[in-house]
Design a protein around this motif. Structure first.
Motif, PDB file in Angstrom:
ATOM      1  N   ALA A  17       0.785  -1.329   0.182  1.00  0.00           N
ATOM      2  CA  ALA A  17       0.092   0.041   0.425  1.00  0.00           C
ATOM      3  C   ALA A  17       0.537   1.209  -0.383  1.00  0.00           C
ATOM      4  N   THR A  18       1.681   1.317   0.625  1.00  0.00           N
ATOM      5  CA  THR A  18       2.583   2.516   0.790  1.00  0.00           C
ATOM      6  C   THR A  18       3.509   2.951  -0.832  1.00  0.00           C
ATOM      7  N   VAL A  19       3.519   1.477  -1.156  1.00  0.00           N
ATOM      8  CA  VAL A  19       4.462   1.410  -2.769  1.00  0.00           C
ATOM      9  C   VAL A  19       3.279   2.179  -3.640  1.00  0.00           C
ATOM     10  N   ASP A  20       2.266   1.882  -3.229  1.00  0.00           N
ATOM     11  CA  ASP A  20       1.319   2.552  -4.695  1.00  0.00           C
ATOM     12  C   ASP A  20       1.171   3.794  -4.358  1.00  0.00           C
ATOM     13  N   ASP A  21       1.004   4.268  -2.673  1.00  0.00           N
ATOM     14  CA  ASP A  21       1.072   5.636  -2.480  1.00  0.00           C
ATOM     15  C   ASP A  21       1.578   6.272  -3.415  1.00  0.00           C
ATOM     16  N   ALA A  22       3.229   6.212  -2.986  1.00  0.00           N
ATOM     17  CA  ALA A  22       4.239   6.383  -4.002  1.00  0.00           C
ATOM     18  C   ALA A  22       3.760   6.670  -5.714  1.00  0.00           C
ATOM     19  N   ILE A  23       3.342   5.198  -5.599  1.00  0.00           N
ATOM     20  CA  ILE A  23       2.953   5.892  -6.996  1.00  0.00           C
ATOM     21  C   ILE A  23       2.481   5.852  -7.796  1.00  0.00           C
ATOM     22  N   LYS A  24       1.762   6.454  -7.296  1.00  0.00           N
ATOM     23  CA  LYS A  24       0.494   7.506  -7.528  1.00  0.00           C
ATOM     24  C   LYS A  24       0.539   8.977  -7.067  1.00  0.00           C
ATOM     25  N   ARG A  25       1.407   9.331  -6.005  1.00  0.00           N
ATOM     26  CA  ARG A  25       2.311  10.898  -5.833  1.00  0.00           C
ATOM     27  C   ARG A  25       2.681  10.675  -7.001  1.00  0.00           C
ATOM     28  N   ALA A  26       3.595  10.146  -7.142  1.00  0.00           N
ATOM     29  CA  ALA A  26       4.980   9.929  -8.332  1.00  0.00           C
ATOM     30  C   ALA A  26       4.695  10.480  -9.385  1.00  0.00           C
ATOM     31  N   ARG A  27       3.292   9.897  -9.976  1.00  0.00           N
ATOM     32  CA  ARG A  27       2.324   9.995 -11.282  1.00  0.00           C
ATOM     33  C   ARG A  27       1.299  11.419 -11.695  1.00  0.00           C
ATOM     34  N   SER A  28       0.844  11.443 -10.433  1.00  0.00           N
ATOM     35  CA  SER A  28      -0.034  13.021  -9.584  1.00  0.00           C
ATOM     36  C   SER A  28       0.914  14.371 -10.032  1.00  0.00           C
ATOM     37  N   LYS A  29       2.539  14.334 -10.129  1.00  0.00           N
ATOM     38  CA  LYS A  29       3.085  15.265 -10.401  1.00  0.00           C
ATOM     39  C   LYS A  29       4.335  15.167 -11.770  1.00  0.00           C
ATOM     40  N   LEU A  30       3.438  14.254 -13.569  1.00  0.00           N
ATOM     41  CA  LEU A  30       4.327  14.344 -14.026  1.00  0.00           C
ATOM     42  C   LEU A  30       3.191  15.169 -14.747  1.00  0.00           C
ATOM     43  N   PRO A  31       4.056  16.209 -15.289  1.00  0.00           N
ATOM     44  CA  PRO A  31       3.694  17.080 -16.528  1.00  0.00           C
ATOM     45  C   PRO A  31       2.592  16.819 -17.936  1.00  0.00           C
TER      46      PRO A  31
END
Length: 88
Positions: A17-31
């Protein structure tokens, strides 16, 4: 074998769950969307190769590096934590 209130695989579920949250956060920052031809911070031209490689880019390399360094200093990930430390 479960101990206490945690079920089998609870630790791994928490890690996943922690890894999934980090991936979602990183993808949301992509331009996204149309990129800028000039940096929004310093107004320097953004090279065509950078705009092609990162569609939606808004900052030049040096401004993006400064932003990444500032955000990296505030990151709260404990990369040394073991599975056991997450149970405490």
């Amino acid at each position: 074998m479960a101990t206490g209130w945690a079920g089998d695989g609870a630790v791994q579920d928490q890690i996943d769950a922690t890894v999934d949250d980090a991936i979602k956060r990183a993808r949301s920052k992509l331009p996204s969307g149309p990129g800028a031809s000039h940096c929004e911070e310093c107004d320097e031209p953004i090279p065509a190769a950078r705009r092609k490689a990162l569609p939606g880019v808004r900052l030049c390399v040096s401004c993006q590096d400064a932003l990444d360094r500032a955000e990296g200093a505030a990151a709260g990930y404990n990369r040394r934590g073991s599975k056991d430390s997450q149970l405490r």
